[in-house]
Design a protein around this motif. Structure first.
Motif, PDB file in Angstrom:
ATOM      1  N   HIS B 122       1.002  -1.166  -0.043  1.00 26.04           N
ATOM      2  CA  HIS B 122       0.126   0.180   0.209  1.00 26.04           C
ATOM      3  C   HIS B 122       1.161   1.239  -0.045  1.00 26.04           C
ATOM      4  O   HIS B 122       2.270   1.137  -0.208  1.00 26.04           O
ATOM      5  N   ASP B 123       0.448   2.809  -0.056  1.00 25.44           N
ATOM      6  CA  ASP B 123       0.574   3.584   0.306  1.00 25.44           C
ATOM      7  C   ASP B 123       2.763   3.541   1.191  1.00 25.44           C
ATOM      8  O   ASP B 123       2.627   3.196   1.794  1.00 25.44           O
ATOM      9  N   ASN B 124       3.913   3.678   0.403  1.00 27.26           N
ATOM     10  CA  ASN B 124       4.684   3.534   0.701  1.00 27.26           C
ATOM     11  C   ASN B 124       5.279   5.216   0.812  1.00 27.26           C
ATOM     12  O   ASN B 124       5.709   5.226  -0.281  1.00 27.26           O
ATOM     13  N   CYS B 125       6.888   4.657   2.014  1.00 31.36           N
ATOM     14  CA  CYS B 125       7.788   5.926   1.335  1.00 31.36           C
ATOM     15  C   CYS B 125       9.352   5.642   1.714  1.00 31.36           C
ATOM     16  O   CYS B 125       9.157   4.554   2.322  1.00 31.36           O
ATOM     17  N   MET B 145       6.244  12.800   9.460  1.00 31.50           N
ATOM     18  CA  MET B 145       4.779  13.350   8.549  1.00 31.50           C
ATOM     19  C   MET B 145       4.126  11.547   7.999  1.00 31.50           C
ATOM     20  O   MET B 145       3.016  11.733   7.709  1.00 31.50           O
ATOM     21  N   ALA B 146       6.126  10.981   7.307  1.00 23.32           N
ATOM     22  CA  ALA B 146       5.287   9.448   6.798  1.00 23.32           C
ATOM     23  C   ALA B 146       4.549   8.735   8.342  1.00 23.32           C
ATOM     24  O   ALA B 146       4.114   7.699   7.787  1.00 23.32           O
ATOM     25  N   GLU B 148       2.190  10.189  10.748  1.00 24.36           N
ATOM     26  CA  GLU B 148       1.492  10.090  10.824  1.00 24.36           C
ATOM     27  C   GLU B 148       0.743  10.227   9.264  1.00 24.36           C
ATOM     28  O   GLU B 148      -0.607  10.139   9.818  1.00 24.36           O
ATOM     29  N   GLY B 149       0.924   9.478   8.053  1.00 20.32           N
ATOM     30  CA  GLY B 149       0.225   9.685   7.414  1.00 20.32           C
ATOM     31  C   GLY B 149       0.113   8.146   6.931  1.00 20.32           C
ATOM     32  O   GLY B 149      -0.316   7.353   6.281  1.00 20.32           O
ATOM     33  N   ASP B 150       0.847   7.354   8.088  1.00 18.87           N
ATOM     34  CA  ASP B 150       0.777   5.728   7.779  1.00 18.87           C
ATOM     35  C   ASP B 150       1.130   5.475   7.080  1.00 18.87           C
ATOM     36  O   ASP B 150       0.422   4.171   6.250  1.00 18.87           O
ATOM     37  N   PHE B 151       2.419   5.669   6.775  1.00 14.40           N
ATOM     38  CA  PHE B 151       2.305   5.400   5.482  1.00 14.40           C
ATOM     39  C   PHE B 151       3.587   3.524   5.692  1.00 14.40           C
ATOM     40  O   PHE B 151       4.078   3.888   6.475  1.00 14.40           O
ATOM     41  N   ASN B 220       2.882  -0.111   8.109  1.00 11.48           N
ATOM     42  CA  ASN B 220       1.903   0.846   8.739  1.00 11.48           C
ATOM     43  C   ASN B 220       0.352   0.092   9.505  1.00 11.48           C
ATOM     44  O   ASN B 220       0.545  -0.935   9.706  1.00 11.48           O
ATOM     45  N   THR B 232       1.064  -6.189   4.179  1.00 12.23           N
ATOM     46  CA  THR B 232       0.147  -5.261   4.461  1.00 12.23           C
ATOM     47  C   THR B 232      -0.842  -4.965   3.493  1.00 12.23           C
ATOM     48  O   THR B 232      -0.193  -5.442   2.523  1.00 12.23           O
TER      49      THR B 232
END
Lengths: 238, 238
Positions: B122-125, B145-146, B148-151, B220, B232
């Protein structure tokens, strides 16, 4: 005793596939995948049994791939990387004792980046704008956090008919944190037939040509365009 | 008339390289790269002229590769993807009329993920903890930020002798936003000789074995371990 390969075929051209992915497909008895993706590798799949279904048939494909893998060598294919928005997760969630091997591929943001120059050279995020399985509130929060953290942002599934305004709204959010001349690129069919590249910036962005086959990459505060190439510096003092 | 290929060789084993990368290396006269990385592809580089330098010789290598490419077919190699913390950016920043082609590869987080199961579905950094060219304040902000954004977060260059505490501090930050049982994996030498995998969670994490050759992946809020595999979920209702 069978085996299931969960394969990321990369952007869709055989030459951008890994040798390992190609060999796994070649030694498979059965290929499972979304019809259009199986088509991309048809020269490799020739003569093999094919189980393909349309869009949104993911769960059916995965269950069938697992079932078939008990007695056959099976490859289930995703474009890009099977491990990034691909089939690896669903297969492993459903797996119950089958022999599964995940084979990574070039993900869509890497493919698009290579065509543009070097836009994702520094810290970066991949975010899907699809709300089929993720609430839009969470997607919006991620866009906000990625923008505030000055990440290079790659948007997967950037636009569909059911949610034509998400992309525009996302770029409006990013504009709160970045200058209007921040580069924005749209790459359609990266590294496959029909490749098309459009360069904008946050102020000039036009989403009229964007669809689900595109990746949209937004630069960070240091990104720039040099002779048509989108570059995010890593930070070397030159 | 010469040419410069900027190549991501992937994790380091030939089989996880793309066909395009392999062919470009084979048709090159000269291979440029960090000594240890040239070693990974020595069977392909055999008999070719080699220009290699140690760590931190990036600018010298890039300038030499560009210079040589005026009259020769040259490949400059990075591990992973040349476009993600690799050589593509510096080459294009320095480029002045040379013919350059960027060839993407499997980035380290994709390679590590494939070994673990499906942690970055899923969404990732991707975040590098190296402060050689990025102020630690900015790195800390991105971690925040990563988180808090649940990345899903993949950490590159997670630990070096000069900054042994950044990794621990990063995980402390992430713990403010995620449960103590969130999976954390350390993968060393993913998909190459000496591969080693360790699974933890945020509470049990132990950084004593982590070094620059590792990738650390933090799940996440939905990630879990199932029979040793880090998953995930993408969000399918099963």
């Amino acid at each position: 005793m069978g085996k299931l390969y969960v394969i990321g075929i990369g952007p869709g051209s055989i030459e951008n596939m890994t040798l390992r992915a190609k060999e796994a497909i070649e030694k498979s008895d059965i290929i499972v995948g979304y019809t259009k993706y199986v088509d991309l590798i048809k020269t490799l799949a020739k003569g093999k049994e094919i189980f393909s279904t349309g869009m949104k048939g993911e769960e059916e494909r995965c269950k069938e791939a697992l079932r078939l893998s008990k007695d056959n060598i099976v490859s289930i294919i995703s474009t890009g990387d099977a491990g990034i928005y691909g089939m690896a997760g669903l297969i492993l969630e459903l797996k119950d004792g089958e022999d599964v091997e995940v084979i990574p591929g070039i993900t869509a943001s890497s493919a698009a980046a290579s065509v543009l120059g070097a836009p994702i050279m520094h810290d970066n995020c991949n975010i899907s704008l699809s709300d089929l399985m993720t609430p839009y509130e969470l997607i919006k929060k991620r866009i906000e956090m990625a923008a505030e953290g000055d990440f290079v942002i790659s948007l997967y599934n950037p636009k569909s008919k059911g949610r034509p305004h998400y992309l525009r709204e996302s770029l409006e959010t990013i504009k709160k944190y970045r200058a209007g001349n921040t580069p924005v690129a749209v790459v359609k069919h990266a590294l496959r037939d029909g490749q098309d590249v459009k360069l904008f910036n946050l102020d000039s962005f036009d989403d009229s040509q964007v669809d689900m086959m595109c990746i949209v990459i937004i630069g960070n505060s240091q990104s720039y365009i040099k002779q048509g190439e989108f570059i995010t510096p890593r930070g070397y003092k030159l």
